[in-house]
Design a protein around this motif. Structure first.
Motif, mmCIF file in Angstrom:
data_model
loop_
_atom_site.group_PDB
_atom_site.id
_atom_site.type_symbol
_atom_site.label_atom_id
_atom_site.label_comp_id
_atom_site.label_asym_id
_atom_site.label_seq_id
_atom_site.Cartn_x
_atom_site.Cartn_y
_atom_site.Cartn_z
ATOM 1 N N ARG A 1 1.590 9.183 7.620
ATOM 2 C CA ARG A 1 -0.369 8.487 8.033
ATOM 3 C C ARG A 1 0.778 7.687 9.665
ATOM 4 N N ASP B 1 0.269 -0.805 -0.290
ATOM 5 C CA ASP B 1 -0.247 0.046 0.251
ATOM 6 C C ASP B 1 0.687 1.817 0.441
ATOM 7 N N PHE B 2 1.828 0.715 0.415
ATOM 8 C CA PHE B 2 2.599 2.212 0.893
ATOM 9 C C PHE B 2 3.651 2.360 -0.690
ATOM 10 N N LEU B 3 4.282 0.754 -1.080
ATOM 11 C CA LEU B 3 3.640 1.856 -2.926
ATOM 12 C C LEU B 3 3.648 2.377 -3.468
ATOM 13 N N GLN B 4 2.150 1.893 -3.246
ATOM 14 C CA GLN B 4 1.315 2.254 -4.290
ATOM 15 C C GLN B 4 1.120 4.034 -4.108
ATOM 16 N N HIS B 5 0.154 4.265 -1.943
ATOM 17 C CA HIS B 5 0.397 5.770 -2.291
ATOM 18 C C HIS B 5 0.588 6.545 -1.129
ATOM 19 N N GLY B 6 2.585 5.032 -1.049
ATOM 20 C CA GLY B 6 3.140 6.494 -0.538
ATOM 21 C C GLY B 6 2.850 6.007 0.983
ATOM 22 N N PHE C 1 8.077 10.360 -4.341
ATOM 23 C CA PHE C 1 7.544 9.033 -4.461
ATOM 24 C C PHE C 1 6.828 8.135 -3.078
ATOM 25 N N LEU C 2 8.214 8.589 -2.045
ATOM 26 C CA LEU C 2 8.053 7.686 -0.705
ATOM 27 C C LEU C 2 7.164 8.941 -0.320
ATOM 28 N N GLN C 3 6.663 9.714 -0.626
ATOM 29 C CA GLN C 3 5.127 10.650 -0.038
ATOM 30 C C GLN C 3 4.509 9.875 -0.459
ATOM 31 N N HIS C 4 4.230 10.088 -1.824
ATOM 32 C CA HIS C 4 2.894 10.694 -2.682
ATOM 33 C C HIS C 4 2.330 8.586 -3.527
ATOM 34 N N GLY C 5 3.592 7.690 -3.648
ATOM 35 C CA GLY C 5 3.708 6.185 -3.969
ATOM 36 C C GLY C 5 4.005 6.017 -5.017
ATOM 37 N N MET C 6 3.972 5.026 -6.025
ATOM 38 C CA MET C 6 4.203 5.411 -7.658
ATOM 39 C C MET C 6 3.035 4.550 -8.037
ATOM 40 N N GLY C 7 1.589 4.931 -7.165
ATOM 41 C CA GLY C 7 0.318 4.698 -7.884
ATOM 42 C C GLY C 7 -0.283 5.733 -8.659
ATOM 43 N N PHE D 1 8.869 1.090 8.870
ATOM 44 C CA PHE D 1 9.099 1.749 8.548
ATOM 45 C C PHE D 1 10.422 2.790 8.266
#
Lengths: 209, 209
Positions: free
Chosen positions: B153, A197-202, B198-204, B161
């Motif tokens: 979050r 979920d982190f990978l997707q949404h950060g 990416f860390l903040q918002h993800g890659m999705g 993390f």
DNA sequence: CTAAAATATGACCGGTTGGTCACATGACTG
DNA sequence: CAGTCATGTGACCAACCGGTCATATTTTAG
């Protein structure tokens, strides 16, 4: 490749030698691993060892080959229907397979870890060069596909994220091995889901929708 | 700690020995590093070496100490005003400092990498145990603070993390060293910014706001 | 039962390791 | 100049390394 003499051995003796060798290579990186210790532990003569294998590297490559097959068995199901699931589900299944592999074959996982760590060893250079780019080259097309599907942001550096996804896989596995009780499957899945979920949404606070 | 004799040496000779030793430890992990090669390369007698250092470990720990100080110099500015910037800006500054350190001191970075890789070596266990949790214990309070500030979050596993942020730091540095032309600072910053994003918002794909 | 082929064995090899030590050299002191 | 103390030196040590090889043992074949 081991000599014919080795394959003529009774299966149990062959397995015993392999098991001893795996233990040795899991405890010491390739250069530190000792043929003397292996033969002593396996209860065979030094000379016999060299009737079975060309040299230390021959044995090591053979073990890597066995390991590779075993790991492939774990990964194959996840890769069965690559078009079926979205990118992050696929990634989760792969990470999960990697974790399960490390739980079921901790010594194999340890050898793999040590191999990755000593990837600049000249004597192992050919093995590394042959298999190392695999991980990154494997993720790159998946990423491109995910982008074209609109699952992954189009503005990412594919090369870099292929590299990082492969690297993070290693560390996710390591974290689970070191920190999570392997008997509690739910905990593992919960942590893994959170990471995906982190990978997707950060990890930043989510924007209000 | 090296003996007094070592510190009585003319500075240039001392530095020459250290430089030779750094080269050796960057080329070979601790166990493979050879005192014989070091003394040969440095042009000093074996006996002299042991008048300067208690043993191989003594020298190695001394170098690690120097490295630690050098790295701290790079990290300190980023940590100057921890309350000033948000979590991800702080993280970016730290990652950037780490990359710059690896660019300016590639041999130090290589030694650090090899040390991290051989962290289960019993002879180095004390060093590792003393310094390894540092990275994770360092990030954990920062994460907690960021959560309380509403920047990160609240539902994340802080321990995991912390671990992954430290691990990713290593790989971000490694990726830059291996793939990015160190002379093009903009490229480095662009890639780094993308990763922090990416860390903040993800890659999705981002949700519509 | 014999001869040949396959396999098992451990002493042995040259090389390297980290570390020691008796001794040589040099520098300071009276 | 003599004496003392710090420093420099490389031969030497036991332990270990990966690998070899002549020989002993076992298995197979005729």
């Amino acid at each position: 490749m081991p000599k014919e003499t080795f394959f003529n051995l009774p299966a149990e003796k062959r397995d015993a030698i392999c098991e001893t060798a795996v233990t040795e290579f899991a405890a010491h990186p390739y250069e530190q691993a000792s043929v003397n210790r292996i033969v002593a532990q396996a209860g065979i003569a030094k000379g016999s060892f060299y009737q079975y294998f060309e040299n230390k590297k021959d044995l090591f490559l053979y073990l890597l080959q066995i390991m590779g097959k075993a790991k492939l068995d774990y990964l194959t199901p996840a890769l069965q229907n690559p078009a079926q699931h979205d990118f992050f589900t696929l990634l989760r299944d792969m990470y999960r397979a990697g974790i399960q592999f490390a739980i079921d074959y901790p010594l194999y996982a340890e050898i793999g870890k040590k191999l990755l760590a000593s990837k600049d060893d000249p004597i192992l250079a050919d093995v590394i060069e042959a298999n190392m780019p695999a991980a990154q080259n494997f993720f790159a097309p998946l990423l491109l596909q995910a982008i074209s599907r609109g699952e992954v942001r189009a503005d990412i550096d594919v090369a870099m994220f292929s590299y990082m996804i492969a690297a993070m896989h290693t560390h996710v596995v390591e974290y689970h091995i070191d920190h999570i009780d392997p008997t509690y499957d739910e905990t593992m899945m919960a942590t893994l889901n959170q990471f995906i979920d982190f990978l997707q949404h950060g990890m930043g606070v989510e924007n209000e929708t």
